[in-house]
Design a protein around this motif. Structure first.
Motif: not given
Lengths: 397, 397
Positions: A199, A204, A227-231, A233, A254
């Motif tokens: 992150a 990614p 832990m980090n759905p925005g980063g 896959i 995302p």
């Protein structure tokens, strides 16, 4: 109406196609199809675990009740009720996954191909574990990246190595649970550190998780996705918990990425069979997996133990191997001066097969490694095969 | 265990992904899903033609008798008995097609993607018809070719134009039967001339044939494949003669190409669902298609005639259209000063939809063209929709 003496085509393949080659594993599998061969080479799940009758009943029900829509073209991102079910399953108390963040694919191998397609240019840096999953190396290779091998130790991927080597990478590919080929599992602490590092560096992070549910003891460790759905896959698959031959997996990420993947999938194969998705939804919607998966875990744990015991008994000092807590594979490290490809030639003479470790390395293959799978062989045959392998190794010391 | 305030990823897509876009048709289809819309926009076959019960029985039989092997991983090139069946069907008295020349794919769209992958480099010349099938343009576009539009006239592709423009092309893509989007069919003489020209110039000729069996009168014309099996890549599909949602097609070609495609497919999705292939083989092996296809022909011919009659009645002078002898589409050319995208906006207000012709052109779109499909609309609704379209066009004259 046939052309007389046409000149044969001189095929000019694309640069990317010139470097395609058949998987080393698939070539070995051809040799090991003979029934007398004790094969530890396969990556196939045990057909004993396939819920055939349940699948049959679901095909019957879906085709009887919704036949015409099941057999018509469907949406590229997949069957909505299945995506909703998966979104619910993947959400945790502090991280919500929405159906729009999920695209169904024709097996997670297709997810890897599409990720390579939309994220990798020629020469792009792609981070992979040492060693890594061969199918991912193959899928990404088509797009001609520069692979950077991230360091690993007995506990798997070392996050500090990502910080050291990762600048500018287009993606980091990791398989944190019972990794193929090593069987290793990444600790919660390392997961968090890896997620944080990626992150911070804007990389990614691909979390490939085909084996995560096949833990022999306790519950699966937390997903990096949450832990980090925005980063992150995330790639899931029905191949190891239901059946592989239906070719069904999914990519979670995302929405800007998922929409781009959707465009790529539309050009690649329009969509994944609607019927298959409706049938899988029918099979799993009432919680079937929570009763079915434990039966797979029990079977594989028994065979894994049989292999570990046989190895303790028959392998000489100087040989090391992983002790997986789930999944399908054990990774063996022979003394450094040995070559597992030579060993394979000798083993096949004695009707035993495995996969040499070399092809799993993106750079600098360690030739003294090999991968063993225990899932399709009975404990008796496991012992017999390992005993033969042990004798061959001893003869080289 | 959730990261606090992570920086969002700034997505850096690959160059090829930057130019991906969603199909114009798929976007229109979203609008036209409303039941009150009379949609001539679809490319979907009529679900009335799906042999649902026969498919259901075949799934039942295959899963009952061979469930475990049907649900396991399968070979990348496909299910051997089905490839053998197809090889027999494609062979003629003077040209033999072998099973090794056939690879099964997840719908022929995948065949197009894999062909682009192994034959097209950035900047490669790719020959397409004017206009051409949108899905092919999309599939090839990913690999960033330079499209060269081959001239066409009322009888379809003009082979002399290939001779004039084709030097150095990596492939020529043609859809000779009831072309999508124009509905035109290439004469036997032109087929031969095209095959001969491509062979002489060393250009692989792709013969895409999803609609060939849907001829309303007589028998299908000879395949270009059989005129020169060493130089033609043939693509077949079960989407229009059985059902599209199962995603099953095949590519036929010289073995050096098929082996290269097999490597590409292995990296792309390992293989196409074994179960699906076994079921389709079960459905067709005893000649079912020869009784089933005539029922599709009859239905589509009736609806095509209804549309042609309605057009004669309601379209003003100055509008021209093709008279297909099979397939699913009619191509309309409005007076040159009209823009079919504007017409679409007005038509949707009146609950009628079609596809504007522009996206079907690789270069220099003719904005006064549009594509109509008649296969999923009843004759009464066809007349109603064409009448409305006719009024809108008349108002522009």
């Amino acid at each position: 109406m046939k052309l007389e003496n046409p000149s044969p085509i001189e095929w000019k393949f694309s640069d990317r196609a010139e470097q395609l080659q058949s998987s080393a594993i698939r070539e070995i599998l051809k040799v090991t199809m003979r029934p007398e061969v004790i094969s530890f080479a396969g990556g196939l799940p045990s057909p004993e675990t396939f819920p055939v009758e349940r699948m049959r009943a679901a095909f019957d029900k879906v085709l009887t009740q919704q036949g015409k829509s099941a057999l018509q073209y469907g949406p590229t991102d997949g069957y909505a009720p299945l995506r909703e079910f998966l979104a619910d399953s993947l959400s945790t108390s502090d991280s919500t996954i929405l159906p729009d963040q999920i695209m169904m694919v024709s097996g997670s191998q297709q997810g890897l191909d599409l990720l390579g397609k939309v994220l990798v240019d020629e020469g792009s840096k792609v981070l992979v574990e040492t060693p890594s999953y061969l199918g991912a190396l193959q899928a990404f290779s088509v797009y001609r990246p520069e692979f950077e091998s991230v360091d690993t130790d007995d506990h798997g991927l070392v996050p500090a190595s990502v910080a050291a080597k990762g600048a500018g990478a287009r993606l980091m590919y990791a398989l944190p649970n019972f990794q193929n080929p090593t069987g290793r599992t990444l600790s919660v602490e390392r997961r968090y550190e890896l997620v944080e590092t990626c992150a911070r560096m804007g990389i990614p992070l691909v979390e490939d998780n085909p084996y995560g549910d096949l833990c022999y003891n306790g519950e699966p460790l937390p997903k990096m996705l949450n832990m980090n759905p925005g980063g992150v896959i995330y790639m899931g698959s029905f191949s190891k918990v239901l059946t592989p031959g239906i070719r069904l997996g999914y990519v979670v990420g995302p929405t800007p990425l998922i929409r781009k993947l959707e465009q790529a999938k539309q050009a690649a194969d329009l969509h994944t069979a609607q019927l298959t998705q409706m049938v899988v939804y029918e099979v799993i919607k009432d919680g079937f997996l929570s009763e079915h998966i434990p039966t797979i875990r029990t079977l594989y744990a028994k065979q894994c133990n049989a292999m570990l015991e046989a190895m303790s008994k028959h392998f000489p000092e100087g040989v090391r191997w992983t002790k997986p807590e789930g999944g399908m594979f054990i990774w063996v490290t022979l003394p450094e001066y040995m070559d597992s490809k030579q060993l394979l030639d000798e083993a096949i003479q004695q009707n035993v097969a495995f996969v040499p470790g070399g092809p799993f390395y993106a750079n600098n293959p360690e030739k003294n490694t090999l991968r063993l799978s225990f899932v399709t062989v009975s404990p008796e045959r496991i012992n017999e095969g390992i005993e033969k392998l042990g004798k061959l190794v001893k003869a080289k010391i």
